[in-house]
Enzyme design. Structure first.
Site, PDB file in Angstrom:
ATOM      1  N   GLU A  58      51.649 -23.598  47.561  1.00  0.00           N
ATOM      2  CA  GLU A  58      51.709 -23.230  46.148  1.00  0.00           C
ATOM      3  C   GLU A  58      52.325 -24.287  45.226  1.00  0.00           C
ATOM      4  O   GLU A  58      51.880 -24.439  44.083  1.00  0.00           O
ATOM      5  CB  GLU A  58      52.482 -21.919  46.005  1.00  0.00           C
ATOM      6  CG  GLU A  58      51.731 -20.732  46.557  1.00  0.00           C
ATOM      7  CD  GLU A  58      52.594 -19.478  46.598  1.00  0.00           C
ATOM      8  OE1 GLU A  58      52.165 -18.459  46.058  1.00  0.00           O
ATOM      9  OE2 GLU A  58      53.701 -19.534  47.177  1.00  0.00           O
ATOM     10  N   GLU A 117      45.479 -11.944  46.351  1.00  0.00           N
ATOM     11  CA  GLU A 117      46.017 -11.402  47.600  1.00  0.00           C
ATOM     12  C   GLU A 117      45.476 -10.029  47.946  1.00  0.00           C
ATOM     13  O   GLU A 117      45.125  -9.765  49.078  1.00  0.00           O
ATOM     14  CB  GLU A 117      47.547 -11.347  47.519  1.00  0.00           C
ATOM     15  CG  GLU A 117      48.155 -10.826  48.807  1.00  0.00           C
ATOM     16  CD  GLU A 117      49.653 -10.982  48.828  1.00  0.00           C
ATOM     17  OE1 GLU A 117      50.315 -10.030  49.231  1.00  0.00           O
ATOM     18  OE2 GLU A 117      50.149 -12.041  48.451  1.00  0.00           O
ATOM     19  N   ARG A 143      58.528 -12.691  39.905  1.00  0.00           N
ATOM     20  CA  ARG A 143      59.338 -13.816  40.357  1.00  0.00           C
ATOM     21  C   ARG A 143      59.234 -14.997  39.400  1.00  0.00           C
ATOM     22  O   ARG A 143      59.909 -16.011  39.594  1.00  0.00           O
ATOM     23  CB  ARG A 143      58.961 -14.230  41.780  1.00  0.00           C
ATOM     24  CG  ARG A 143      57.616 -14.896  41.920  1.00  0.00           C
ATOM     25  CD  ARG A 143      57.268 -15.212  43.353  1.00  0.00           C
ATOM     26  NE  ARG A 143      57.965 -16.379  43.837  1.00  0.00           N
ATOM     27  CZ  ARG A 143      58.046 -16.726  45.133  1.00  0.00           C
ATOM     28  NH1 ARG A 143      57.489 -15.955  46.048  1.00  0.00           N
ATOM     29  NH2 ARG A 143      58.681 -17.803  45.504  1.00  0.00           N
TER      30      ARG A 143
END
Length: 1259
Positions: free
Chosen positions: A1191, A749, A826
């Site tokens: 994803e 990213e 996460r």
């Protein structure tokens, strides 16, 4: 006539056009010339080492020794420009275009949905085109073989093969005319090549290239230039010059010398000239095998078996057999075969001499006993005789196009009509700095009967003789030692089988151990819910329409960053990076670098007009290292020069002196020992964990490792903001634009910002446009990858497998800066995967280490958290002695349950997915067949696994759940669309056009997206978290609704009118036909999916069957969504079974390109693949009832890992081993073999940790 000192003219053809290059530069590759000199940017640069196939072109030339024109696919990134005299090059740009007419090869890959990012597509197209030029009706096997040298990161390969299956014999054939787009009538290369030939010289800046046409000329030149390199295919020298910084001032090109191209059948075998290519060698040996009796061709068969897996087709087409020998690589595929066969080599200088390839031929690493003035003329490959048996084996991380871990040739001759060994030669590659003969073992086996007693002695002797230092380069020491024994055992059984030994002596269940690997033709099924008939033809939502750029992908006309035309005064930038992991910078000497021709400037921290601090979330990084470096690959400075070659050469000449610092923290274990963590340490807890453990029947402790993998930038506002910060200007002075991304080996990213800030500072300093295109090795060095994770878990469970309590600690290797590691935490949200654990506690640590900063990649920590969850679930099932699928099903969430972070699971379709997957795969029947197979086979095992996936969608940083759009309607009715998402293969632009088409009620053909840019949609969120269609789709919907409201009065006045009428009327009434849209949301969504694979297991794994069921709501575009599922699955397959970044204990990255870092190839796809999108599951919360798809599919491939583990369990049971065992991810051949403990592994015990310095460490 003596050629002029400036060199000769190079004459060749490109796409039918004659090119005369008067200043041919020997260091320039064909790829660079095509892209930079001719502006043909359809051919892509992927790796610069011949490992990915993105640069594939077809080269046609007249071969005087075959008396015909041959067409070959070659890697343009390795092909020297000077090697192409009187050749014809065909590129993807030359066989068809969108504006004129597409070639069927281009059209079929596009219509079969065989491209996503499209970067690899031109290379795949040209591999297929070259195959068809040689064979207009290929078999499926030939198609698969043609793609061995091509890689694709996005599609999962299946649609490419399906699209090209139409060219096989069983389908309708194309007329011959289809292949004649660039026939040789346009350029008569044959007549050119038949002109009188003379020596050619091409004089470069640093290198002289000489192409002699007679053996006499060659020998004279070699005497004059004894250190000159002989180059035929450039597949080794090209790599050395680029990656090892070696310079060879004189290169001799003997490709056309008749004596070096000889192929002669002799009384003892076949004599093959040193310049003969591996492809031609294969053709000759195949013809001999067909013609001669089987007992004569054992060596030929062994060479052919090695050639099957030798690099890719593009390399074999140009690489010479002599080059393979003289390179003297210790892991050569062919040299152990030649050595075991006792091949004779003819070498020549003033006179001839014949050498036998034995253990004296390679005196040292990459050395031969040839004198500097000698050349290798030919090799004699011998016939075998009755009573002689020969085999060759190769083990590599990946079956196709991979370098060997261990390779061998084995040759035994028995006394007449007996099983008593008369002579035996066993040769290994990968067990020493040179190819070796196991002489001591062979001597012990002479005059012995070929029986179990001989086997025992051979294994013991090989374990002793083929020893390796535990610090040996290449690592995998225990595995390599075990392989030498295992491969001999395979040879032993093979010879027994050929000797016709009775069944009592060769057990039936051992028979499969002698079988050679065969690649079956794949088959597939895709299931989705079709749009009911009777719908508006212009409403294409829900239809499997083609990716809007697919045709441009296939023709090479799709523009990527480095395809943008050059500016008049453009300069190139190359990075100067640290070679130390933790050190102070004492001095930087740029004098040698600035003396390189064309160098303009050295840029460093002192040139930054704004702030040197940078970082995507916190400013804990620097644009340039100022006084200290904290990883190998840390950017210290940059060279700006007139060409990329000059910039890269000068960058290597910058001399930096360091003062090394301690500690150097590389691994997670190092960080734990040094308490090196970023803050905060996060945790999630639900229930009473202590009580849960008390209530459990059993408590289990375990650990699990996931190693990282690298995988271009998908956020627009971040480079804009950080460039503005570095330059000291407001963000409105910086525009960031992206048309599409491709070829990035995946998606990170934020890490492109480390490059964009450097280039911006350089352009500001020199006041000229600056371009930087990182080579694959540079990219992998500086940009880090997915976070490696270490999980430590304690799980409490009941006798029936019900999990009562879980306490898990997750450690991620964040690298030398925080980057997005907080978001990757996460993983804690996924520590339960799909399982309802009443008492659960998880803690996440981010380890600060001296590695390049790792970053967010497809899944954002989710796959790592779920993988560790499946590890303890697998251990629980093993401990209970219960079927894993029953234990998983028992513990799964149900509708209405709450997660550990208190989210209620609504519209939770996991039960439906599970049941459909069980039916689709015929799970129970597969299990019965598998158990029977495993009972009947000792040395091959199959495994089966079904794994659920629950994946949270959207950003956990709530402010990022927003998107903007800008829609322009022009007075002719055409629509220009812009939104905040980037196109990086997933078909986002295509879906957004579908959304706008449905909302506005107009055909897709009226709508266009040019690019994403910060001057049209500001403050964009990353194209990430699988939320881009949801967010940007709703923003576009919002903008379109605004436009419809403005147009409504004109529709009401003219009900029989059309879209163009209403737009024109509004325009004449001065109505604003431009609208901006915006959308935000704050909820989380959950995806569920399953997968069942069936695995074949030996030294490598073959995926026999995979079934996937996934809930994607009401699909916006089933073709794109299935492409995402299949592509994500194959990317996950790489993550969990193949891909491993390997670092030295000092933090040096070994795996910097496809040569050592292996992603899945065409041959790794499931033989049977079924994908089903769950029916009747609309999601009211997202655009047109769709659900995210980007994803979640990645983790589906964890089922491959656990199917492998299931097969290992069956293998361990044969040795009496039961219960939980550790298998780290990825499940490489090394970890699989070491997990299958048996009598061979016991002969090769690993050295005790701490007693040696390993070559590579588990980071």
């Amino acid at each position: 006539a003596t050629p002029p000192s400036t060199g000769d003219d190079l004459v060749f053809f490109v796409n039918g056009k004659k090119i005369t290059e008067k200043n041919a530069e020997p260091e320039i590759t064909l790829l660079t010339y095509l892209r930079r000199s001719l502006g043909l940017t359809g051919t892509k640069l992927g790796c610069a080492e011949g490992g990915c196939g993105a640069c594939t072109v077809m080269v046609s030339k007249y071969h005087p020794h075959q008396n015909r024109i041959i067409h070959h696919a070659v890697n343009a990134c390795l092909a020297p420009l000077c090697s192409l005299h009187h050749c014809a090059v065909t590129t993807v740009d030359g066989i068809g275009s969108v504006a004129s007419k597409l070639h069927p090869v281009q059209e079929r890959i596009a219509k079969a949905h065989g491209s996503q990012c499209g970067f690899c597509t031109p290379g795949i197209v040209m591999s297929m085109y070259a195959l068809l030029r040689n064979n207009p009706r290929p078999s499926m096997h030939e198609i698969q073989e043609a793609f061995q040298g091509n890689l694709c990161r996005c599609t999962g390969y299946r649609p490419i093969l399906e699209g090209y299956r139409t060219f096989t014999k069983v389908k309708e054939q194309l007329s011959k005319a289809c292949y004649n787009n660039n026939n040789n009538n346009k350029y008569n290369i044959e007549s050119l090549s038949k002109q009188p030939q003379r020596e050619l010289r091409f004089v470069g800046e640093r290198v002289l290239w000489i192409q002699p046409y007679s053996l006499k000329e060659l020998l004279e030149l070699k005497a004059t230039y004894p250190n000159a390199k002989l180059v035929v295919g450039n597949t080794e020298v090209g790599i050395e010059m680029k990656f090892k910084n070696l310079l060879y001032p004189v290169i001799l090109a003997p490709a056309y010398i008749p004596e070096l191209n000889i192929i002669q059948h002799t009384q003892d075998g076949i004599q093959v000239g040193a310049s003969v290519t591996l492809t031609l060698l294969g053709d000759v040996l195949r013809a001999a095998v067909k013609k001669l009796p089987a007992h004569q061709t054992e060596v030929f068969e062994a060479v052919l078996e090695q050639l099957r897996w030798f690099a890719g087709q593009q390399i074999r087409n140009v690489a010479a057999v002599g080059g393979n020998i003289m390179t003297a690589s210790p892991i050569s595929d062919l040299n152990p075969v030649f050595m075991a066969a006792g091949c004779k080599l003819t070498v020549m200088s003033k006179g001839k001499r014949v050498l036998e390839m034995d253990d004296k031929f390679f005196p040292g690493y990459r050395k031969t006993i040839l004198k500097s003035e000698e050349i290798l003329l030919s090799i004699d490959i011998p016939y075998t005789r009755k009573g002689q048996y020969f085999s060759a084996f190769k083990q590599s991380p990946r079956k196709e196009d991979d370098i060997a871990i261990v390779t061998c040739g084995m040759n035994v001759l028995f006394k007449e009509k007996s099983n008593i060994v008369q002579s035996i030669r066993i040769s290994y590659g990968g067990m020493a700095p040179v190819t070796v003969l196991a002489t001591a073992t062979c001597n012990r086996l002479l005059n012995r009967q070929w029986n179990e007693e001989l086997l025992e002695q051979a294994c013991t002797s090989l374990a002793e003789e083929m020893s390796l230092s535990p610090s040996a380069p290449g690592g995998m020491v225990t595995y390599r030692r075990t392989l030498t024994i295992s491969l001999f055992y395979k040879f032993f059984l093979t010879v027994q089988h050929k000797l016709g030994v009775t069944v009592e002596d060769v057990r039936a269940e051992y028979a499969t151990a002698t079988e050679l690997f065969q690649l079956d033709s794949p088959s597939s099924v895709q299931l989705y819910q079709a749009v009911p008939p009777g719908h508006n033809n212009d409403d294409v939502v829900g239809h499997p329409i083609m990716h809007l750029s697919a045709l441009k992908h296939a023709t090479g006309e799709a523009i990527y960053c480095d395809d943008i035309p050059y500016y008049e005064n453009e300069l190139h930038l190359a990075l100067v990076t640290s070679i130390k992991a933790h050190a102070l910078i004492k001095s930087i000497d740029t004098s040698d670098a600035l003396a390189v021709p064309g160098v303009v400037a050295f840029i460093s921290a002192k040139d930054i007009p704004g702030s040197n601090l940078t970082g995507p979330v916190v400013y804990d990084e620097t644009v340039f290292a100022d006084d200290k470096v904290t990883c190998v690959g840390h950017i210290v400075g940059a060279i700006v020069a007139d060409t990329q070659a000059h910039a890269q050469r000068a960058a290597k000449d910058v001399k930096i002196s360091y003062e090394e610092l301690q500690p150097v923290i590389v691994t997670i274990q190092d960080a734990i020992a040094n308490k090196s963590f970023y803050q905060p340490v996060r945790s999630i807890e639900r229930g009473d964990v202590a009580q849960g453990f008390k209530d459990s029947d059993h408590i289990l402790h375990g650990i699990s490792y996931l190693i990282n993998c690298p995988n271009a930038n998908n956020v627009m506002c971040l480079p804009q903001a950080l460039v503005a910060k570095a330059l000291g200007v407001p963000a409105n002075r910086v525009v960031c634009r992206v048309k599409r991304m491709g070829g990035g080996f995946g998606g990170k990213e934020s890490r492109s910002t480390i490059l964009s800030t450097v280039v911006a500072v350089a352009a500001h300093t020199v006041k000229q446009p600056v371009r930087c295109m990182l080579d694959r090795d540079e990219d992998m060095l500086v940009t880090g990858g997915r976070h490696p994770f270490f999980g430590h878990y304690k799980v409490g469970y009941m006798n029936n497998g019900r999990v009562m309590a879980l306490d898990v600690m997750l450690y991620s290797n964040a690298g030398n800066s925080l980057d997005l590691s907080l978001s990757v935490s996460r993983a804690l949200f996924h520590m339960d995967n799909s399982y309802n654990i009443p008492n659960i506690h998880g803690t996440g640590y981010m380890c600060k280490t001296n590695l390049p900063s790792n970053s967010a990649f497809r899944g954002f920590g989710g796959p790592q958290g779920m993988m560790i969850a499946e590890s303890w679930m697998s251990d629980v099932a093993l401990s209970c002695g219960l079927p894993a699928e029953e234990v998983r099903r028992m513990n799964m969430y149900k509708e209405g349950d709450f997660t550990p972070f208190n989210q209620r699971l609504d519209q939770f379709t996991i039960d439906r997915c599970w049941e459909e997957c069980m039916q689709l795969s015929d799970f129970n029947k597969c299990k019965e067949a598998l158990e029977q197979y495993n009972r009947q086979h000792r040395w091959t095992k199959r495994g089966l696994s079904i794994i659920p996936t629950k994946f949270g969608i959207s950003f956990t940083a709530v402010f990022l759940n927003q998107a903007g759009a800008l829609v322009h309607v022009y007075s002719d009715g055409s629509v220009l669309l812009t939104h905040g998402g980037t196109e990086m293969r997933q078909g986002l632009h295509t879906k957004m056009v579908q959304v706008a088409s449905k909302t506005l009620g107009i055909p897709c053909s009226k709508i266009h997206i040019t690019e994403t840019s910060t001057n049209t949609v500001p403050n964009t969120s990353p194209t990430a978290a699988s939320a881009s269609s949801d967010l940007n789709g709703m923003a576009i919907y919002n903008a379109c609704q605004t436009l419809l409201q403005r147009l409504q009065p004109y529709k009401d006045k003219n009900l029989k009118g059309c879209w163009e009428d209403w737009v024109k009327a509004a325009y004449f009434h001065r109505v604003n036909l431009s609208a901006n849209g915006f959308y935000k949301y704050v909820y989380f969504s959950i995806r569920t999916s399953k997968l069942t694979p069936l695995f074949f297991f030996y030294l490598s794994c073959q995926n026999l069957h995979t079934s996937i069921v996934m809930d994607v709501g009401k699909s916006l575009n089933p073709a794109l969504d299935i492409g995402q599922v299949e592509g994500g699955f194959m990317q996950g397959l790489g993550l969990f079974t193949l891909e491993e970044l390997r670092y030295s204990p000092d933090g040096y990255l070994y795996t910097r390109g496809p040569g050592m870092y292996k992603i899945p190839s065409f041959g790794d796809i499931p033989i049977e693949l079924k994908v089903s999108l769950l029916r009747d599951t609309p999601n009211e919360k997202a655009i047109f009832s769709s659900k995210a798809v980007g994803e979640p599919p990645l983790f589906l491939a964890a089922s491959v890992f656990y199917a492998i583990k299931d097969a290992i369990i069956a293998a361990r049971a044969e040795s009496g081993l039961t219960g939980p065992f550790r298998l780290d991810s990825p499940a490489t051949p090394e970890r699989i073999r070491n997990g299958c403990e048996d009598k061979f592994t016991k002969l090769c015990p690993p050295a005790d940790p701490g007693t040696f310095t390993p070559w590579a460490v588990q980071v």
